[in-house]
Motif scaffolding. Sequence first.
Motif, mmCIF file in Angstrom:
data_model
loop_
_atom_site.group_PDB
_atom_site.id
_atom_site.type_symbol
_atom_site.label_atom_id
_atom_site.label_comp_id
_atom_site.label_asym_id
_atom_site.label_seq_id
_atom_site.Cartn_x
_atom_site.Cartn_y
_atom_site.Cartn_z
ATOM 1 N N GLY A 22 0.756 -1.286 0.053
ATOM 2 C CA GLY A 22 0.036 0.127 0.205
ATOM 3 C C GLY A 22 0.951 1.127 0.034
ATOM 4 O O GLY A 22 0.183 2.388 -0.130
ATOM 5 N N SER A 23 2.121 1.261 0.159
ATOM 6 C CA SER A 23 2.988 2.695 0.158
ATOM 7 C C SER A 23 3.054 3.026 -1.140
ATOM 8 O O SER A 23 3.413 4.361 -1.239
ATOM 9 C CB SER A 23 4.253 2.077 0.754
ATOM 10 N N GLY A 24 2.830 2.415 -2.395
ATOM 11 C CA GLY A 24 2.722 3.076 -3.467
ATOM 12 C C GLY A 24 4.053 2.656 -4.383
ATOM 13 O O GLY A 24 4.473 3.477 -5.373
ATOM 14 N N PRO A 99 0.047 4.842 9.442
ATOM 15 C CA PRO A 99 -1.248 5.033 9.049
ATOM 16 C C PRO A 99 -1.347 5.572 7.840
ATOM 17 O O PRO A 99 -2.424 5.488 6.889
ATOM 18 C CB PRO A 99 -1.622 6.434 9.943
ATOM 19 N N VAL A 100 -0.263 6.062 6.945
ATOM 20 C CA VAL A 100 -0.220 6.456 5.840
ATOM 21 C C VAL A 100 -0.385 5.275 4.641
ATOM 22 O O VAL A 100 -1.164 5.252 3.819
ATOM 23 C CB VAL A 100 0.835 7.363 5.342
ATOM 24 N N MET A 102 -1.216 2.058 5.699
ATOM 25 C CA MET A 102 -2.501 1.295 5.889
ATOM 26 C C MET A 102 -3.734 1.984 5.158
ATOM 27 O O MET A 102 -4.260 1.300 4.573
ATOM 28 C CB MET A 102 -2.799 1.118 7.431
ATOM 29 N N TRP A 103 -3.803 3.390 5.330
ATOM 30 C CA TRP A 103 -4.818 3.958 4.340
ATOM 31 C C TRP A 103 -5.014 3.749 2.961
ATOM 32 O O TRP A 103 -5.953 3.334 2.489
ATOM 33 C CB TRP A 103 -5.146 5.405 4.710
ATOM 34 N N ARG A 104 -3.775 3.765 2.596
ATOM 35 C CA ARG A 104 -3.718 3.809 1.047
ATOM 36 C C ARG A 104 -4.191 2.430 0.802
ATOM 37 O O ARG A 104 -4.507 1.772 -0.371
ATOM 38 C CB ARG A 104 -2.100 4.104 0.653
ATOM 39 N N LEU A 105 -3.384 1.341 1.563
ATOM 40 C CA LEU A 105 -3.763 -0.305 1.492
ATOM 41 C C LEU A 105 -5.182 -0.298 1.336
ATOM 42 O O LEU A 105 -5.849 -1.022 0.371
ATOM 43 C CB LEU A 105 -2.972 -1.027 2.182
ATOM 44 N N ILE A 106 -6.048 0.085 2.473
ATOM 45 C CA ILE A 106 -7.319 -0.140 2.614
ATOM 46 C C ILE A 106 -8.063 0.541 1.364
ATOM 47 O O ILE A 106 -9.056 -0.294 0.632
ATOM 48 C CB ILE A 106 -7.828 0.192 3.863
ATOM 49 N N THR A 145 3.171 -7.516 8.213
ATOM 50 C CA THR A 145 4.355 -7.195 7.667
ATOM 51 C C THR A 145 5.073 -5.961 7.778
ATOM 52 O O THR A 145 5.964 -5.533 7.138
ATOM 53 C CB THR A 145 4.611 -7.807 6.164
ATOM 54 N N ARG A 146 4.330 -5.014 8.452
ATOM 55 C CA ARG A 146 4.392 -3.655 8.495
ATOM 56 C C ARG A 146 5.915 -3.192 8.929
ATOM 57 O O ARG A 146 6.291 -2.086 8.546
ATOM 58 C CB ARG A 146 3.500 -2.796 9.289
#
Length: 189
Positions: A22-24, A99-100, A102-106, A145-146
């Motif tokens: 989710g990080s891009g 939080p950045v 995880m929000w992107r991943l969700i 895995t964060r």
Amino acid sequence: MLSATDPLPLHPQRILVAGVSGSGKTSLAGRLGQLLEVPHTEIDALFHGPNWTERTDFMADVDHLSSAPGWVTEWQYRQARPLLAERADTLLWLDFPMPVSMWRLIRRTARRRLRREELWNGNFEGPLWTLFTDRDHIIRWGWQTRNKLKAAIPVLAQSQPHLQVVRLHSPREVEHWVKNLRHALAAGW
């Protein structure tokens, strides 16, 4: 390890993009491929066959892509990471606050599921409710895995001294780094 404001000693031609789910990574890798005019290969497309099975040609494909003089891909999959790191000249580490990411991943997972976007080789995101029943659900995977890269990348940087490692702490730092790269290329780098 370099930061977003440090100039790169070498012109990047073989780039890995690392980060949690989710990080891009893939979005940045695609942008860099266009900017540097080198191919971007999405490593997930090489790995996942139909029904989410591992493709038997995965490592042969990784060997082929990483043998080229210029490329961009994501630094993923335990079996592929050593070969990719050995052949890369630059690794961009998207080390964003959880939080950045995880929000992107969700957001990405929900969008893909609701739009029924095909991912790779006929695969789709599973139903959103399986977040609660499937221990390998991508959102659970992202959470579990964060912190793995926080230990792995410093070790990698020491074991691969040829690799320019750039640690980027936010989407703003990514944009700053890309802007500097664009200026360096325009200046004839």
